[in-house]
Design an enzyme around this catalytic site. Structure first.
Site, PDB file in Angstrom:
ATOM      1  N   LYS A 208       0.848  -1.138   0.020  1.00  0.00           N
ATOM      2  CA  LYS A 208      -0.020   0.096   0.038  1.00  0.00           C
ATOM      3  C   LYS A 208       0.933   1.343  -0.101  1.00  0.00           C
ATOM      4  O   LYS A 208       0.701   2.160  -0.801  1.00  0.00           O
ATOM      5  CB  LYS A 208      -0.871   0.133   1.200  1.00  0.00           C
ATOM      6  CG  LYS A 208      -2.050   1.180   1.206  1.00  0.00           C
ATOM      7  CD  LYS A 208      -2.923   1.078   2.560  1.00  0.00           C
ATOM      8  CE  LYS A 208      -3.750   2.192   2.505  1.00  0.00           C
ATOM      9  NZ  LYS A 208      -4.777   1.991   3.709  1.00  0.00           N
ATOM     10  N   GLU A 214       9.986  -5.849   4.313  1.00  0.00           N
ATOM     11  CA  GLU A 214      10.241  -7.052   3.662  1.00  0.00           C
ATOM     12  C   GLU A 214       9.816  -6.860   2.103  1.00  0.00           C
ATOM     13  O   GLU A 214      10.686  -7.874   1.577  1.00  0.00           O
ATOM     14  CB  GLU A 214       9.073  -7.720   4.414  1.00  0.00           C
ATOM     15  CG  GLU A 214       9.266  -7.886   6.006  1.00  0.00           C
ATOM     16  CD  GLU A 214       8.634  -7.120   6.689  1.00  0.00           C
ATOM     17  OE1 GLU A 214       8.428  -7.226   8.071  1.00  0.00           O
ATOM     18  OE2 GLU A 214       7.906  -5.983   6.170  1.00  0.00           O
ATOM     19  N   GLY A 271      -4.916  -2.853   4.236  1.00  0.00           N
ATOM     20  CA  GLY A 271      -4.013  -3.983   3.854  1.00  0.00           C
ATOM     21  C   GLY A 271      -4.947  -5.235   3.823  1.00  0.00           C
ATOM     22  O   GLY A 271      -5.023  -5.760   3.019  1.00  0.00           O
ATOM     23  N   ARG A 272      -5.380  -5.735   5.138  1.00  0.00           N
ATOM     24  CA  ARG A 272      -6.262  -6.898   5.210  1.00  0.00           C
ATOM     25  C   ARG A 272      -7.395  -6.984   4.747  1.00  0.00           C
ATOM     26  O   ARG A 272      -7.872  -8.035   4.810  1.00  0.00           O
ATOM     27  CB  ARG A 272      -6.136  -7.121   6.899  1.00  0.00           C
ATOM     28  CG  ARG A 272      -6.869  -6.056   7.819  1.00  0.00           C
ATOM     29  CD  ARG A 272      -6.459  -6.465   9.321  1.00  0.00           C
ATOM     30  NE  ARG A 272      -7.094  -5.328  10.099  1.00  0.00           N
ATOM     31  CZ  ARG A 272      -6.516  -4.147  10.402  1.00  0.00           C
ATOM     32  NH1 ARG A 272      -5.215  -3.895   9.714  1.00  0.00           N
ATOM     33  NH2 ARG A 272      -7.080  -3.169  11.019  1.00  0.00           N
ATOM     34  N   GLU A 357      -5.394  -8.604  14.066  1.00  0.00           N
ATOM     35  CA  GLU A 357      -4.745  -7.211  13.634  1.00  0.00           C
ATOM     36  C   GLU A 357      -5.919  -6.049  13.810  1.00  0.00           C
ATOM     37  O   GLU A 357      -5.490  -4.952  14.241  1.00  0.00           O
ATOM     38  CB  GLU A 357      -4.023  -7.221  12.214  1.00  0.00           C
ATOM     39  CG  GLU A 357      -3.360  -5.866  11.990  1.00  0.00           C
ATOM     40  CD  GLU A 357      -2.378  -5.919  10.655  1.00  0.00           C
ATOM     41  OE1 GLU A 357      -1.175  -6.314  10.847  1.00  0.00           O
ATOM     42  OE2 GLU A 357      -3.008  -5.928   9.516  1.00  0.00           O
ATOM     43  N   LYS A 516       8.984  -2.518  14.614  1.00  0.00           N
ATOM     44  CA  LYS A 516       9.463  -2.319  13.453  1.00  0.00           C
ATOM     45  C   LYS A 516      10.444  -1.088  13.516  1.00  0.00           C
ATOM     46  O   LYS A 516      11.600  -1.140  12.914  1.00  0.00           O
ATOM     47  CB  LYS A 516       8.376  -1.762  12.227  1.00  0.00           C
ATOM     48  CG  LYS A 516       7.804  -3.019  11.744  1.00  0.00           C
ATOM     49  CD  LYS A 516       6.364  -3.121  11.083  1.00  0.00           C
ATOM     50  CE  LYS A 516       6.448  -1.688   9.986  1.00  0.00           C
ATOM     51  NZ  LYS A 516       5.298  -1.809   9.252  1.00  0.00           N
TER      52      LYS A 516
END
Length: 553
Positions: A208, A214, A271-272, A357, A516
């Protein structure tokens, strides 16, 4: 918007009182009291999905109080707010409109006074042209060979959703081989690169923000591999093989992918929840664009059910309320997803992210500590594999674990006898979990097997099943793109309702940020041979242990 603490409601007080009456009630007694109980707790969705929720520790009174709780929390208003494009993702000041991506009747949906359906249809048209050109061989690699392989590079929702769908719909696959790379561990990418031919492979880089570490690292490594493998100096030839899905066009351009190779999606798509967007391009390539549209159509049908059906007959709402009942009154901590279809083997993992999440939060919508339980821990495996792994705990352990059992009635590829046996296991497990067995039944079974009285008295306690373990049975007519779309959408909306019931924001994920951010500083520390002392003793030890071994070899 009304941000109401559920424990402050009149319904909550009624549920607390009611729970005292229900906590020791056995499911088998509920069926004994009402021989037609299943008819009362059964919903048929369009003759393609059947929900039997009769094997739960609930009564009409339980549901009455739960429905009243939903009404006191203005659930229907909250649903309308999402569908109308209001900015319900308050911490990021965004609308939440994955429902627009499958708005197949094209009715206007507005964000900042702009009808987003125009942009969605432009991207769908681009996806159609691209996927059909790749599948029919018109779009080829730099060497003019037909494309044979597709590598989707993404993580989280950019991987779990498309991967789950392509696996679930294997029966609809065409000749293209679709691979998924997500892990920062380089072995994941290398394992795929070993089996693909660079001349006939295209890469879809799905992120996105196009800042996901990653995904970007795997993309850069794939690009380097491609150049070396083909001994290419003209980097423009990469444009035949590398495509991006992102809302951050400038960042994509800066990393070498031109506008014509970018498929757009938007900040109001989480995103999910993005498999319905261009993030599902790998799905369209795997099963064809027409089947991708059927996936959207099925989801749209469930959207309409969720939006327009009254609470008392609304499948996502009922499942969410029952889940909330177990989490907050029986204090169950997990829910198990058990698909009795091998192609759905990634469905529990997909729901794990979608649920945990979204609702794995401890701060409510007023910025205060949450007063109830939020997301259950989601886990599961396909049946019958799970029966030979963890069902022992489900049946005779000390945990209360509500389970969703999912199965198709028809399966074209499984040998008939195999599928009938699978169905028999599916039904038997829900029956055993609910009703268990009695001392009298066990005694008779052991007696018939030839055990003497002393042996029976010793063995009998170990063969007792107490039952009273709740399950939902979700029976699908068949696993088709449309029915799968409805099933996924059902769970998406269940998750949304669970968030409203817990009074939390379901559509941000700040919890993934801290680790992160810390990793960036630690990464810098790892790239020199100086011993560090700046962290806690454990972190210092782990950093220094790594460096001692790396730099002393």
């Amino acid at each position: 918007m009304k941000y109401i603490d559920p424990i402050s409601t009149h319904s909550w007080k009624n549920l607390c009182i009611h729970f005292k009456d229900m906590k020791n009630v056995h499911i088998k007694d509920l069926f004994f009291q009402d021989s037609e109980r299943c008819k009362k707790f059964l919903i048929n969705f369009n003759n393609i999905i059947y929900l039997d929720y009769s094997k739960n520790r609930i009564t009409d009174t339980t549901l009455q109080y739960l429905f009243q709780l939903a009404k006191e929390l203005f659930l229907k208003t909250e649903i309308k707010n999402m569908f109308s494009g209001k900015k319900i993702n308050k911490t990021e000041n965004q609308s939440v409109l994955h429902i627009a991506l499958r708005n197949r009747n094209n009715s206007p949906i507005y964000v900042n006074n702009k009808n987003v359906m125009h942009d969605i249809n432009i991207v769908l048209s681009k996806m159609k042209n691209f996927s059909e050109s790749v599948i029919n061989g018109n779009l080829r690699g730099f060497s003019k060979k037909k494309i044979t392989d597709v590598v989707n590079i993404g993580i989280g929702g950019s991987d779990l959703g498309p991967y789950m769908v392509t696996e679930s719909l294997k029966l609809y696959k065409n000749h293209l081989k679709v691979h998924f790379v997500s892990n920062l561990d380089g072995k994941h990418l290398l394992d795929v690169l070993k089996i693909v031919n660079p001349d006939t492979t295209i890469f879809l880089i799905v992120s996105k923000t196009f800042n996901t570490e990653e995904t970007i690292l795997n993309y850069l490594n794939a690009k380097e591999w491609f150049l070396k493998k083909n001994k290419i100096k003209n980097k423009e030839l990469l444009n035949f093989h590398f495509f991006a899905v992102s809302e951050n066009t400038k960042k994509v351009n800066s990393l070498g992918i031109p506008n014509e190779n970018i498929f757009k999606f938007w900040k109001w798509v989480g995103g999910r929840y993005s498999l319905w967007s261009a993030a599902g391009l790998s799905i369209a390539l795997s099963i064809g664009f027409d089947n991708f549209l059927k996936l959207l159509d099925g989801a749209h049908d469930m959207d309409n059910h969720f939006l327009h059906t009254k609470i008392e007959k609304n499948i996502p709402i009922i499942l969410a309320l029952i889940s909330f009942w177990y989490s907050n009154f029986f204090l169950s901590e997990t829910e198990c997803i058990l698909p009795y279809d091998q192609n759905l083997h990634r469905f529990p993992a997909y729901l794990q992210q979608a649920n945990m999440e979204s609702n794995g939060k401890s701060i409510n919508r007023l910025g205060r500590k949450i007063s109830c339980q939020s997301s259950p821990i989601i886990w599961g495996e396909p049946g019958t594999n799970g029966q030979h792994a963890f069902y022992q705990l489900l049946h005779q352990g000390t945990k209360l674990i509500p389970c969703d059992f999912i199965i198709p009635i028809f399966d074209d590829k499984s040998p008939y006898n195999n599928h009938v046996r699978l169905v028999s296991h599916f039904i038997a497990q829900t029956q055993a979990l609910a009703f268990g067995n009695s001392s009298k039944e066990v005694y008779q079974e052991l007696h018939d097997l030839g055990y003497n009285k002393k042996e029976i008295n010793f063995i009998l306690p170990f063969k007792l099943f107490s039952g009273n373990n709740p399950t939902n049975s979700i029976v699908l007519k068949k696993i088709t793109p449309s029915i799968l779309g409805s099933l996924i959408c059902l769970y998406e909306h269940k998750i949304f309702v669970q968030g409203i019931l817990s009074n939390i924001f379901s559509f941000d994920q700040w919890g993934v940020e801290l680790g992160k951010n810390l990793s960036k500083k630690i990464y810098a520390n790892l790239n020199n041979n100086k011993k560090i002392k700046e962290y806690d003793s454990s972190t210092n030890y782990l950093v220094n242990l790594y460096k001692k071994n790396i730099y002393n070899n």
